[in-house]
Design a protein around this motif. Structure first.
Motif, PDB file in Angstrom:
ATOM      1  N   MET A   1       0.896  -1.156   0.000  1.00 52.01           N
ATOM      2  CA  MET A   1       0.000   0.000   0.000  1.00 52.01           C
ATOM      3  C   MET A   1       0.932   1.203   0.000  1.00 52.01           C
ATOM      4  N   THR A   2       1.061   1.860  -1.143  1.00 54.87           N
ATOM      5  CA  THR A   2       2.089   2.877  -1.268  1.00 54.87           C
ATOM      6  C   THR A   2       1.685   3.942  -2.260  1.00 54.87           C
ATOM      7  N   LYS A   3       2.338   5.087  -2.148  1.00 57.98           N
ATOM      8  CA  LYS A   3       2.134   6.155  -3.126  1.00 57.98           C
ATOM      9  C   LYS A   3       3.490   6.687  -3.568  1.00 57.98           C
ATOM     10  N   GLN A   4       4.448   6.655  -2.636  1.00 64.35           N
ATOM     11  CA  GLN A   4       5.771   7.233  -2.843  1.00 64.35           C
ATOM     12  C   GLN A   4       6.693   6.229  -3.538  1.00 64.35           C
ATOM     13  N   THR A   5       7.301   6.654  -4.637  1.00 68.89           N
ATOM     14  CA  THR A   5       8.134   5.687  -5.376  1.00 68.89           C
ATOM     15  C   THR A   5       9.355   5.251  -4.575  1.00 68.89           C
ATOM     16  N   ASP A   6      10.003   6.191  -3.861  1.00 74.55           N
ATOM     17  CA  ASP A   6      11.215   5.798  -3.116  1.00 74.55           C
ATOM     18  C   ASP A   6      10.864   4.779  -2.029  1.00 74.55           C
TER      19      ASP A   6
ATOM     20  N   ASN B   1      -1.711  -2.142  -4.191  1.00 74.79           N
ATOM     21  CA  ASN B   1      -3.101  -1.947  -3.778  1.00 74.79           C
ATOM     22  C   ASN B   1      -3.613  -0.619  -4.327  1.00 74.79           C
ATOM     23  N   ALA B   2      -4.522  -0.696  -5.302  1.00 77.51           N
ATOM     24  CA  ALA B   2      -5.173   0.509  -5.834  1.00 77.51           C
ATOM     25  C   ALA B   2      -6.686   0.360  -5.653  1.00 77.51           C
ATOM     26  N   GLY B   3      -7.051  -0.219  -4.492  1.00 80.52           N
ATOM     27  CA  GLY B   3      -8.469  -0.506  -4.299  1.00 80.52           C
ATOM     28  C   GLY B   3      -9.022  -0.164  -2.927  1.00 80.52           C
ATOM     29  N   CYS B   4      -8.145  -0.127  -1.912  1.00 79.63           N
ATOM     30  CA  CYS B   4      -8.659   0.040  -0.542  1.00 79.63           C
ATOM     31  C   CYS B   4      -9.473   1.334  -0.428  1.00 79.63           C
ATOM     32  N   PRO B   5     -10.731   1.241   0.059  1.00 77.66           N
ATOM     33  CA  PRO B   5     -11.592   2.421   0.098  1.00 77.66           C
ATOM     34  C   PRO B   5     -11.557   3.188   1.429  1.00 77.66           C
ATOM     35  N   SER B   6     -10.780   2.695   2.399  1.00 76.84           N
ATOM     36  CA  SER B   6     -10.841   3.287   3.745  1.00 76.84           C
ATOM     37  C   SER B   6     -10.418   4.762   3.735  1.00 76.84           C
ATOM     38  N   GLY B   7     -11.142   5.571   4.516  1.00 79.12           N
ATOM     39  CA  GLY B   7     -10.913   7.018   4.530  1.00 79.12           C
ATOM     40  C   GLY B   7      -9.484   7.396   4.860  1.00 79.12           C
TER      41      GLY B   7
ATOM     42  N   GLY C   1      -3.824   9.455  -0.357  1.00 78.96           N
ATOM     43  CA  GLY C   1      -3.599   9.192  -1.781  1.00 78.96           C
ATOM     44  C   GLY C   1      -3.193   7.761  -2.066  1.00 78.96           C
ATOM     45  N   ARG C   2      -3.442   6.858  -1.111  1.00 80.65           N
ATOM     46  CA  ARG C   2      -3.087   5.447  -1.330  1.00 80.65           C
ATOM     47  C   ARG C   2      -4.333   4.611  -1.596  1.00 80.65           C
ATOM     48  N   GLY C   3      -4.135   3.317  -1.843  1.00 76.25           N
ATOM     49  CA  GLY C   3      -5.278   2.445  -2.115  1.00 76.25           C
ATOM     50  C   GLY C   3      -6.047   3.001  -3.305  1.00 76.25           C
TER      51      GLY C   3
ATOM     52  N   ASN D   1       9.873  -0.435 -14.043  1.00 84.23           N
ATOM     53  CA  ASN D   1      11.145  -0.331 -14.768  1.00 84.23           C
ATOM     54  C   ASN D   1      12.393  -0.299 -13.894  1.00 84.23           C
ATOM     55  N   GLU D   2      12.253  -0.030 -12.599  1.00 86.52           N
ATOM     56  CA  GLU D   2      13.459   0.111 -11.775  1.00 86.52           C
ATOM     57  C   GLU D   2      13.566  -0.886 -10.631  1.00 86.52           C
ATOM     58  N   SER D   3      12.527  -1.660 -10.381  1.00 87.45           N
ATOM     59  CA  SER D   3      12.575  -2.510  -9.187  1.00 87.45           C
ATOM     60  C   SER D   3      13.183  -3.871  -9.474  1.00 87.45           C
ATOM     61  N   GLY D   4      13.178  -4.276 -10.733  1.00 87.08           N
ATOM     62  CA  GLY D   4      13.646  -5.629 -11.048  1.00 87.08           C
ATOM     63  C   GLY D   4      12.669  -6.702 -10.588  1.00 87.08           C
ATOM     64  N   MET D   5      11.446  -6.300 -10.250  1.00 86.53           N
ATOM     65  CA  MET D   5      10.436  -7.286  -9.858  1.00 86.53           C
ATOM     66  C   MET D   5       9.252  -7.209 -10.813  1.00 86.53           C
ATOM     67  N   GLU D   6       8.458  -8.276 -10.821  1.00 83.35           N
ATOM     68  CA  GLU D   6       7.226  -8.229 -11.602  1.00 83.35           C
ATOM     69  C   GLU D   6       6.147  -7.537 -10.775  1.00 83.35           C
ATOM     70  N   ILE D   7       5.325  -6.747 -11.474  1.00 82.23           N
ATOM     71  CA  ILE D   7       4.317  -5.956 -10.765  1.00 82.23           C
ATOM     72  C   ILE D   7       2.925  -6.352 -11.249  1.00 82.23           C
ATOM     73  N   SER D   8       2.056  -6.617 -10.281  1.00 82.74           N
ATOM     74  CA  SER D   8       0.633  -6.744 -10.626  1.00 82.74           C
ATOM     75  C   SER D   8      -0.106  -5.652  -9.862  1.00 82.74           C
ATOM     76  N   VAL D   9      -1.290  -5.302 -10.362  1.00 79.99           N
ATOM     77  CA  VAL D   9      -2.067  -4.250  -9.702  1.00 79.99           C
ATOM     78  C   VAL D   9      -3.443  -4.807  -9.367  1.00 79.99           C
ATOM     79  N   LYS D  10      -3.919  -4.483  -8.162  1.00 78.01           N
ATOM     80  CA  LYS D  10      -5.300  -4.833  -7.778  1.00 78.01           C
ATOM     81  C   LYS D  10      -6.055  -3.518  -7.663  1.00 78.01           C
ATOM     82  N   THR D  11      -7.009  -3.308  -8.571  1.00 74.52           N
ATOM     83  CA  THR D  11      -7.582  -1.970  -8.706  1.00 74.52           C
ATOM     84  C   THR D  11      -9.106  -1.954  -8.644  1.00 74.52           C
ATOM     85  N   ARG D  12      -9.622  -0.839  -8.155  1.00 70.85           N
ATOM     86  CA  ARG D  12     -11.040  -0.532  -8.366  1.00 70.85           C
ATOM     87  C   ARG D  12     -11.142   0.204  -9.695  1.00 70.85           C
ATOM     88  N   ILE D  13     -12.371   0.571 -10.098  1.00 72.85           N
ATOM     89  CA  ILE D  13     -12.519   1.184 -11.421  1.00 72.85           C
ATOM     90  C   ILE D  13     -12.579   2.713 -11.360  1.00 72.85           C
ATOM     91  N   GLY D  14     -12.447   3.273 -10.164  1.00 69.10           N
ATOM     92  CA  GLY D  14     -12.424   4.727 -10.052  1.00 69.10           C
ATOM     93  C   GLY D  14     -12.716   5.157  -8.638  1.00 69.10           C
TER      94      GLY D  14
END
Ligand SMILES: Cc1cc2nc3c(=O)[nH]c(=O)nc-3n(C[C@H](O)[C@H](O)[C@H](O)COP(=O)(O)O)c2cc1C
Length: 311
Positions: free
Chosen positions: A66-71, A91-97, A103-105, A124-137
């Motif tokens: 659960m993150t927003k900051q790239t560093d 995590n691009a889905g968590c709805p908690s206030g 600006g996360r979830g 492009n910089e982590s060397g890991m595979e990334i998946s995203v779990k998202t809501r639609i807006g």
């Protein structure tokens, strides 16, 4: 079709996952509940216990950030790599206030430029595979058209869509029209998530979207941890298996939790979901809820197990 267990913070920790794998058929992947990032963060003992491969006696575990900051994201990912992980979920889905206000979830979906930068660095910089779990807006399903354009810029391991907007929280029904738009336009492999609570629900989804790669199940699997087997054609869940499952989580939580109150709280949370598997469960669920010590709790569970399982 692959089947995944959704991450449920507070429920699907390693003890729960191990018990599920010990008693029932495993999903193809388990997703760990989110780890939040912060400046100079060290993983907490609880977080380390949860993702440490030595504690996870299951086939595949994908950690989630659960993150927003790239560093912060990159630093957390480097620690996850040290534990042997090669893939991470965002995590691009968590709805908690409290999460969205930072600006996360699902709050990531408010500012697509930032989302773009975050994905760029992580992919492009982590060397890991990334998946995203998202809501639609955040507010309106129509937001998803632009959001998908961002996801389509990247080579993701997979895109898991829970087709609700943040404002829905868990109300309303998943928006299958918007999922269909993703089905037709996503460049990444798709996973469907949301309200799959039975074999019937699952069949409806794959009938409409036969070419998706996977289906992720959360609450439906907490209610019936045998759902993965049933979807694959296995037998209906039995009381014997549920009894063993209950025994394992009870004993394993007891070992690591301080005090009966915490154990009771944890067990009641699991039974909030599992109780409706039983015929006329309401009376016994009330007894479970009201139990203020382990003796009353265990008596209520014994009573529940005298009832039949619904078909
Ligand atoms: C108690 C609870 C905790 C959750 N924790 C997380 C989490 O840590 N990470 C995440 O991506 N989603 C989390 N979710 C969302 C679920 O993973 C899933 O997307 C949602 O419940 C919809 O799927 P379902 O209808 O199959 O349950 C949580 C949901 C609930 C109810």
């Amino acid at each position: 079709m692959k089947l995944y267990l959704a991450p449920l913070e507070g429920i699907t920790g390693y003890i729960y996952r191990n018990a599920l794998a010990a008693v029932f058929e495993q999903p193809d992947k388990f997703f760990a509940p989110f780890i939040g990032t912060s400046q100079n963060k060290k993983f907490s003992n609880k977080e380390v216990r949860d993702i440490n491969p030595q504690n996870n006696k299951i086939n595949v575990l994908i950690p989630q950030l659960m993150t927003k900051q790239t560093d912060q994201a990159l630093s957390a990912m480097s620690k996850l790599k040290d534990y042997g992980y090669t893939e991470v979920n965002i995590n691009a889905g968590c709805p908690s206030g409290t999460v969205v206000s930072k600006g996360r979830g699902s709050g990531l979906l408010k500012n697509l430029e930032d989302l773009d930068i975050l994905l760029d660095k992580m992919v492009n910089e982590s060397g890991m595979e990334i998946s995203v779990k998202t809501r639609i807006g955040m507010y309106e399903p129509e937001e998803f058209y632009e959001i998908l354009e961002i996801y389509n810029k990247y080579n993701l391991k997979e895109l898991i869509i829970h087709p609700r907007v943040r404002e829905d929280f868990y109300n309303n029904t998943p928006n299958l029209e918007v999922f269909e738009y993703a089905y037709e336009n996503s460049k990444n492999k798709l996973c469907y998530n949301g309200d799959v609570n039975s074999v019937d629900d699952y069949n409806k989804i794959i009938k409409r979207f036969p070419n998706i790669d996977s289906v992720m199940i959360g609450r439906g699997a907490i209610t019936n941890p045998n759902i993965f087997s049933e979807i694959r054609g296995g037998e209906r869940v039995t009381k014997e298996k549920l009894y063993r499952f209950n025994e394992i989580i009870y004993n394993d939580y007891k070992e690591v939790m301080s005090g009966d109150r915490n154990l009771l709280f944890k067990m009641k949370e699991a039974w909030r979901y599992m109780s409706p598997l039983f015929e006329n469960y309401e009376k016994n669920w009330k007894r479970i809820k009201k139990a203020n010590d382990l003796i009353h709790f265990n008596n209520a569970i014994e009573e529940m197990f005298k009832c039949d399982i619904i078909n």
